[in-house]
Each structure stands twice: as C-alpha cells, then as structure tokens.
Write a protein that holds these residues in place. Structure first.
Motif, mmCIF file in Angstrom:
data_model
loop_
_atom_site.group_PDB
_atom_site.id
_atom_site.type_symbol
_atom_site.label_atom_id
_atom_site.label_comp_id
_atom_site.label_asym_id
_atom_site.label_seq_id
_atom_site.Cartn_x
_atom_site.Cartn_y
_atom_site.Cartn_z
ATOM 1 N N THR A 202 12.544 -7.133 -5.488
ATOM 2 C CA THR A 202 12.473 -8.328 -4.659
ATOM 3 C C THR A 202 13.342 -9.435 -5.255
ATOM 4 N N ARG A 203 14.189 -10.014 -4.429
ATOM 5 C CA ARG A 203 15.072 -11.090 -4.895
ATOM 6 C C ARG A 203 14.283 -12.403 -4.962
ATOM 7 N N THR A 204 14.358 -13.043 -6.105
ATOM 8 C CA THR A 204 13.645 -14.317 -6.276
ATOM 9 C C THR A 204 14.622 -15.421 -6.675
ATOM 10 N N PHE A 205 14.139 -16.645 -6.610
ATOM 11 C CA PHE A 205 14.943 -17.812 -6.967
ATOM 12 C C PHE A 205 14.145 -18.694 -7.929
ATOM 13 N N ASP A 206 14.822 -19.643 -8.513
ATOM 14 C CA ASP A 206 14.188 -20.529 -9.489
ATOM 15 C C ASP A 206 13.409 -21.624 -8.757
ATOM 16 N N ILE A 207 12.296 -21.201 -8.158
ATOM 17 C CA ILE A 207 11.439 -22.118 -7.401
ATOM 18 C C ILE A 207 10.152 -22.317 -8.199
ATOM 19 N N PRO A 208 9.765 -23.560 -8.469
ATOM 20 C CA PRO A 208 8.551 -23.808 -9.256
ATOM 21 C C PRO A 208 7.324 -23.078 -8.701
ATOM 22 N N GLY A 209 6.677 -22.296 -9.548
ATOM 23 C CA GLY A 209 5.452 -21.604 -9.181
ATOM 24 C C GLY A 209 5.629 -20.270 -8.477
#
Length: 455
Positions: free
Chosen positions: A115-122
């Motif tokens: 799963t592609r994720t991003f630098d999003i808080p939490g």
C-alpha cells in the motif's frame, strides 16, 4: 552436472503463473524450481472487498499452492527481504522471524506491491489497508465492532463517530471497498434496532478529479452516481491532512469524527526492489521488454514491481499497468524465456493488448469495460463476476466462490466477528511487513555473517 536453480519470489498472479508454466515445460532434470512466499496460497486480490463485506469466505480467495498432484516446486515459507545480485543470493526472513539465505542461478522477482502511503500525521498508526487477506478479515471485524460499540454506547457523539467511515482512494480497490462495506453496514443495521440508520455515513475521498479515470468519463460518472445513490459521500480533489484516534481531518478543512480510516490510495512496488541498487522508474524496477533486469545477471522482474514496457501501446515510454491481467501473462512469458535460455533458444518480448476492466460494486451494481464495450448496472456486474469466476485458478476455488455468492444472495450475512486482532490495532506495517526489509549494506552483512557461521 548440478541442475540450474530457479528461484521465484512472490506467489501472486505473476509468480504463480511463472511457476506453473515452468512445471509444465521443464523436466525435473533441467532445473530445480523454488517458490518463496510467506503463505502457501495465491491470493485472488480483486475479490478482497467481498471478503471484507462477508460475501465470500477468506478460504474462497486463497488458492492453495499444494493442491496440484503434479506439484514439484519447492515452497519456501518466508519473504525475501534483500537480494545480492553479484553473489546471486537472496536473503529470506522466515515465518519464524529468522534470516537465512537462498542461492540462485536464475531469479524471478515478482514480489508484488504494498500500500502506497504518504507523510501524513497519524496515518501509519491509524490507517487500515486492503492489500492482504488478513487486512480484509480485520476490517470486517473492525466495522462490525463499531456497530456493536455504537449500539452499546450511551454517548451520542461517540455513537456518531463510530458509525462514520472514511475510505481514501478512488481507484478500483477503494471504490469497491467503499461500495461493498456500505452494503455490509446497510444490511447489518437492521439487526441493531437501537441505532438510527441515518447515523451511518460513508465517505470516499480521492485527490484525483474523477473516479476511476481508467474507465473513462462516462463509466466513472456512472460509478459516482451509483455510490451517491446509496448515500456514500464522494469527495474528489480532496485528501487527508491528518488522522488521530478520534478524527480524520481533510485538506479542505473538514473534520470528520471517525474511528475508521481505510487507506487504498494506490500501491507502490515492494520495498525489496530498493535492496538491489538497480535503476527504477517511479519505484518499479526498470526492465527490458523481455523482463530481464539490465546489468544484473540472471535476474528477471515482472508484475507490480517492474516497469515492463507496454509494446501494445503506440506512445513511447508506455508502461504496463499493475493489473492481474498483465501479471499473469508476464509470468508465462518469463517462464517461456527461461526455458528458452536454458535450452539455448530465442527469447521473446512481452506484448499483450489490454482486454478491459471490470468493477463489482456489490448487489446488482457494477461498471465494466470488456473489450472496450461500456456497461453499467446489472449487465456490468454480471460481466465482472463472470470474469472473476473464470479467472480463478482451480475448480475448487470456483466452486467455493459460486457457492458463497449463491448462499449470500439467498441467506444474507450473520455479521459475526471472529475476534481477529481484537486486543490490538493492526497497522499497515503490521500486516504488510514493510519494516522488515534490509538495506543493500545490511544484505551484504547478513550474507557475510551467515557464510562465516556455516563456513
């Protein structure tokens, strides 16, 4: 003479198609075939949303690798966490957490994607994915648990938050997940007379300006109409700014009180690709049209983890999309090329024209584009299910899936929780083991230490 060792990494569509073709075409004297996978099954990924919704049982979409009587491939229970292409060795993390090495003469890299994720808080702590069988089972438990907890709660704010669900990603996975799970809660709420059905709210959020743009404007709009008719709020051009245990904050400033964030915003190539130190294109390993990795002797790469040139398209630089349709055919082509290499014959490039796309939205709804023909509603849903049923690899799986579909249509669901991971909050990293991969330096150190130990 020792037999050449062919090591296939990954038991997805690409890896299994490759192994099955090798088993058919090679004799046991010509090569030793090994398949590296944490689980001894092939997951039929497109039907995961239906597992989460309880339409299908988990076993229905887990196709055993050991059922065939002709099976002669050695299955290694573990995951590849690093590759040293110079030493021709793969570092394996076994299912018990230990590290070992597996040498090869020919390596087929089909580790798939995460799963592609991003630098999003939490995000890392509170998002749930839909990429593995365990995640689908967990999400089903989690959604039903929210209904149970809301029913037991005396706090109106808590009740509303538990009945508000957010799915991020307007591609096939996200759209099907939102559609199937919305039907789950719509049907389940009838068993909770204390709960107001109007409190259940589903949100589908995507940064793109259109839903499933690959299907075209007309079908994308048809899918959007279906979702909105069911009461799903679709927000396009919007993403998640932050998430915590109680709220999901969107980039347009809205704060959604919610205990459920399902993250399906695309995929990224397996982190294994980063351990090779080879050239990549948007995270995927650069390969030739024959799926050979330039500069790495004996290494092929395919499927979601490889940027395979799409020769069927006229535009320069076109890359095959990460679909099961391409992965299966690439697996067979790599197998044929390996056989040709072992026998000193000519190899061939991969060429395949896309046959179309199908999207099952549950119930009587769907949108499909088989061979360029645009369909929506019941005909599209029938085509989608027929395609998936035909694509299942074994007759046993076909029988299970068809039985599940019929049983669900007649008897419905009992909305039972299994208690899977009930004591902890499963994260993306927990399910997809994204933190288990090694750096190139760690790969070399592991190989050196293991050689010293066994030397």
């Amino acid at each position: 003479m020792t037999r050449p060792r062919i090591l296939v990494v990954g038991a997805g569509f690409a890896g299994v198609a490759c192994v099955r073709r090798l088993e058919r075409r090679l004799t046991s004297r010509e090569a030793q075939i090994s398949l590296l996978s944490p689980f001894s099954y092939q997951l039929y990924l497109p039907l995961l949303p239906q597992v989460a919704a309880g339409v299908l049982t988990p076993q229905s979409v887990a196709l055993s690798l050991r059922r065939s009587e002709r099976h002669r491939t050695r299955i290694i229970p573990g995951g590849a966490v690093g590759v040293d292409a110079k030493a021709k060795v793969c570092v394996v993390r076994t299912i018990t957490g230990e590290h070992t090495v597996e040498p090869y003469d020919h390596l087929v890299l089909a580790p798939g994607s995460v799963t592609r994720t991003f630098d999003i808080p939490g995000l890392g702590e509170h998002a749930r994915g839909m990429k593995t069988l365990a995640e689908a089972v967990y999400i089903r438990d989690h959604v039903i648990a929210q209904l149970d907890l809301a029913d037991a709660s005396q706090d109106e704010a808590e009740r509303a938050a538990r009945l508000q669900f957010v799915v991020v990603g307007g591609g096939y996975a996200g759209t099907e997940t939102a559609a199937c799970l919305q039907r789950l809660t719509h049907n389940a709420i009838k068993r909770y007379p204390r709960l107001d059905p109007k409190l259940i709210k589903w949100h589908l959020v995507d940064i793109a300006p259109a839903l499933m743009p690959e299907l075209g404007e007309k079908l994308g709009r048809a899918a959007l109409d279906i979702l909105r008719r069911r009461g799903i709020e679709v927000s396009l051009g919007v993403s998640v700014a932050s998430v915590d245990a109680d709220n999901v904050t969107l980039t347009d400033g809205r704060v959604l009180p919610s205990r459920t964030l399902i993250w399906t915003a695309g995929v990224a190539a397996s982190p294994l690709i980063g351990t090779l130190g080879a050239e990549t294109h948007r995270g995927r390993l650069v390969v030739g049209a024959d799926m050979v990795v330039p500069g790495l002797d004996g290494v092929h790469a395919l499927g979601d983890a490889a940027a395979v040139p799409d020769l069927a398209k006229k535009e320069d630089g076109a890359i095959c999309p990460p679909t099961a349709q391409h992965a299966q055919r690439q697996g067979r082509q790599v197998a044929d090329n390996l056989v040709a290499t072992l026998r000193g014959e000519q190899t061939y490039p991969y060429v395949h024209k896309d046959l179309g796309l199908v999207v099952d939205l549950g119930g009587k709804d769907g949108v499909s584009k088989p061979l360029g023909v645009e369909l929506h509603g019941m005909p599209a849903q029938a085509v989608a299910r027929a395609y998936h049923w035909a694509a299942l690899r074994t007759n046993v799986a076909k029988a299970r899936v068809m039985t599940n579909w019929l049983l669900n249509a007649v008897a419905g669901d009992d909305f039972v929780r299994t208690g899977f991971l009930a004591s902890k909050s499963g994260t993306l990293a927990d399910f997809e083991y994204t933190e288990a991969y090694l750096t190139p330096e760690q790969v070399r150190k592991h190989i050196a230490s293991l050689r010293t130990t066994h030397g």
